[in-house]
Design an enzyme around this catalytic site. Structure first.
Site, short mmCIF file in Angstrom:
data_model
loop_
_atom_site.label_atom_id
_atom_site.label_comp_id
_atom_site.label_asym_id
_atom_site.label_seq_id
_atom_site.Cartn_x
_atom_site.Cartn_y
_atom_site.Cartn_z
N ASP A 78 0.82 -1.21 0.00
CA ASP A 78 0.00 0.00 0.00
C ASP A 78 0.85 1.26 0.00
OD1 ASP A 78 -2.11 -1.71 0.07
OD2 ASP A 78 -3.13 -0.75 1.74
N LYS A 121 -4.06 -5.84 3.02
CA LYS A 121 -5.19 -6.63 2.55
C LYS A 121 -4.92 -8.13 2.56
CE LYS A 121 -5.77 -2.81 1.75
NZ LYS A 121 -4.70 -2.50 2.59
N SER A 472 -5.11 4.99 5.43
CA SER A 472 -4.05 4.13 5.93
C SER A 472 -4.12 4.13 7.45
CB SER A 472 -2.69 4.67 5.49
OG SER A 472 -1.65 4.11 6.24
#
Length: 559
Positions: A78, A121, A472
């Site tokens: 990410d 994830k 985030s």
């Protein structure tokens, strides 16, 4: 054994022939077959070493009389995907990971599984897949990264690096200082060292009982981590043929509620709400987003970790007693928030596991009488701007918990970044970033870049931000995400105009735009949602099937 379907009987001679080609011996066909689901990928700091952990796990499985079969899932970093259209693929990767676990395990009828996730994830994707397969399963993550330090010895991490960009843009930091942070914020392999999404999920695995104690806090690439990994591999062999430990027997409604309770106590990432709602759906648990506030009222917030408290990182939590110490302290509240009788993968109940795990450093993990807040570190807000709810990490609020300001609207994250840099956002404003939800993005981008710019430019306590996208775990400030319904499905966030007054009251769990019902109806009648052009086939499929954030952004299985 479940694997007998592919290895026993005269009619499985062709199957055994294929197994023999992979190195399976005659004597191995009477042993349990264990799936080793590894998320090794070289581009993610938390994963580039997991191939070595996979070898350790397979070695331990063989020593304990079972046969390992390693397979891989994909992964998205990410941080590297942040701030450009690569982030569109991050949340959708969760569904691909879940699908890959389901596919490999069910196609080959493996008896049990050990999962090796670490970041973002990948953790919830593997959990969702494991729930579908429902065989005895142990999770063991790669472990958290150690914190970095500047040349002056100040503790730093990835959030520091993102916020440094805003300080540099604002002229509050020179190039040498920025370079120092860049080179030292991420000093080792592992999941980023604060209570960001990865470490939030890795600690919640302990709370759910699907991983061994220490999973969320023992640093990566240490001898202590290898001991944990070997213990997890041994344990999966011990339970491989015991249906008592089928995954859904461990990860049930009590486990989901325990996860949210510890999330509140430790001020986890808002992404945990998104992922735990999806996990609850996979587990067949009746859990509503509004239930989160009820849990929050029963749990004190006793641990602040970066970004909420930049000096504290996961290695500090580990030294202070770890997740077990947090759970033991919360259990003293006797509010019913923790289900201590729930079974864990190691065979004891949660209550037995945490036992007398005392806090070893009450400056890092606070006692109940010195809690940061008498309520949890996450909250769900409702109102005409989010009739199905939205999420805020209250642990990360830097200013007031009540805010009223004028909307400054952007139709994408990139528009917002450019607008913030160009000083379009002033003190007292509410930044609105829309069309970044699961469908509108598509893919629900994280907003670390704009929130970090706001913090870095000194506006963190004076500006609110709302979005149908997500954040985030490194985000802090009055940042509200997961606004549902999202703009792409006609939600109120899509009807907002610059200058609309928005009122937020975290303690009352409310978020409202100050417009009359008549004005809202007029705008809705003329509303046409923005439809972004998508080039990738996978994202087009995802947009057609994805639900909104309040539903966990899971894919529809029925049209």
């Amino acid at each position: 054994m479940r694997s007998d379907q592919v290895k026993k009987g005269y009619d499985r001679a062709p199957h055994r022939s294929l197994f023999r080609a992979t190195g399976v011996k005659e004597e191995d066909f009477d042993k349990p077959f264990i799936g080793v689901a590894n998320s090794f990928i070289e581009i993610i700091p938390g994963h580039f070493f997991l191939n070595k952990y996979g070898e350790i796990i397979k070695d331990e499985i063989r020593k304990n009389g079972c046969i390992p079969f390693e397979f891989n899932t994909i992964g998205v970093d990410d941080g590297i995907a942040m701030g450009h259209d690569g982030m569109l693929y991050s949340l959708p990767s969760r569904e691909l990971i879940a699908n890959s676990i389901e596919t490999v395990m069910n196609a080959h009828k493996l008896d049990a599984m050990i999962c090796i996730p670490n970041c973002d994830k990948i953790v919830p994707g593997m959990i969702m897949g494991a729930l579908r397969v429902n065989v005895p399963t142990v999770f063991v993550s790669g472990g958290p990264m150690k914190k970095g330090h500047t040349k002056e010895g100040q503790p730093i991490d990835l959030a520091t690096a993102f916020e440094a960009v805003g300080k540099f843009e604002n002229g509050d930091m020179d190039e040498a200082e920025l370079k120092d942070i860049e080179c030292n914020a991420c000093p080792t392999g592992g999941s980023c060292s604060g209570m960001f999404t990865a470490n939030s999920m890795n600690t919640l695995m302990e709370a759910m009982g699907i991983a061994l104690p220490g999973n969320g806090t023992i640093p990566a690439l240490t001898p202590e981590r290898e001991v944990l990994i070997r213990a997890a591999a041994k344990r999966v062999c011990e339970i491989a043929l015991d249906t008592t430990f089928n995954f859904r027997n461990i990860l049930n409604e009590k486990a989901v509620r325990n996860a949210f309770a510890i999330d509140m106590a430790m001020g986890g990432s808002t992404n945990t709400v998104l992922h735990m709602l999806a996990i609850a759906k996979e587990a067949g648990v009746d859990f509503n987003i509004a239930d989160i506030n009820a849990i929050s009222k029963k749990v004190s917030h006793i641990a602040k970790i970066s970004p909420s408290l930049p000096s504290v990182h996961m290695e500090d939590i580990d030294k202070a007693g770890g997740v077990s110490a947090v759970m033991h302290e919360i259990a003293k509240m006797n509010t019913g928030a923790l289900y201590l009788d729930n079974l864990t993968v190691t065979g004891e109940s949660i209550g037995e596991r945490v036992g007398n795990s005392e806090i070893l450093d009450n400056t890092v993990i606070h006692n109940l009488d010195n809690s940061y807040s008498k309520v949890g570190g996450l909250a769900i807000l409702f109102g005409n701007l989010a009739t199905e709810g939205c999420v805020i990490k209250t642990a990360g609020i830097t200013g007031e918990r009540k805010f009223r300001g004028s909307a400054v609207c952007f139709n994408s994250q990139q528009e917002a970044i450019e607008g913030i840099i160009k000083k379009k956002v002033k003190k007292g404003d509410v930044v609105v970033i829309r069309y970044e939800g699961p469908r509108g993005g598509p893919g629900m981008q994280e907003m670390l870049s704009p929130t970090s710019l706001i913090m870095g430019m000194g506006l963190g306590a004076d500006v609110a931000l709302i979005t149908d996208g997500r954040f985030s775990g490194a985000t802090r400030g009055l940042s509200i995400g997961h606004v549902s319904p999202e703009a792409a499905e006609g939600g109120m966030i899509g009807l907002l105009k610059d200058g609309d007054m928005i009122a937020i009251d975290v303690d009352k769990y409310t978020i409202e735009v100050e417009l009359s019902d008549e004005e809202i109806a007029t705008r809705r009648a003329a509303f046409k949602p923005v439809q972004k052009e998508i080039k990738g086939s996978w994202l087009k499929q995802y947009r057609l099937l994805v639900t909104n954030a309040t539903n966990g952004a899971v894919l529809k299985t029925e049209l």
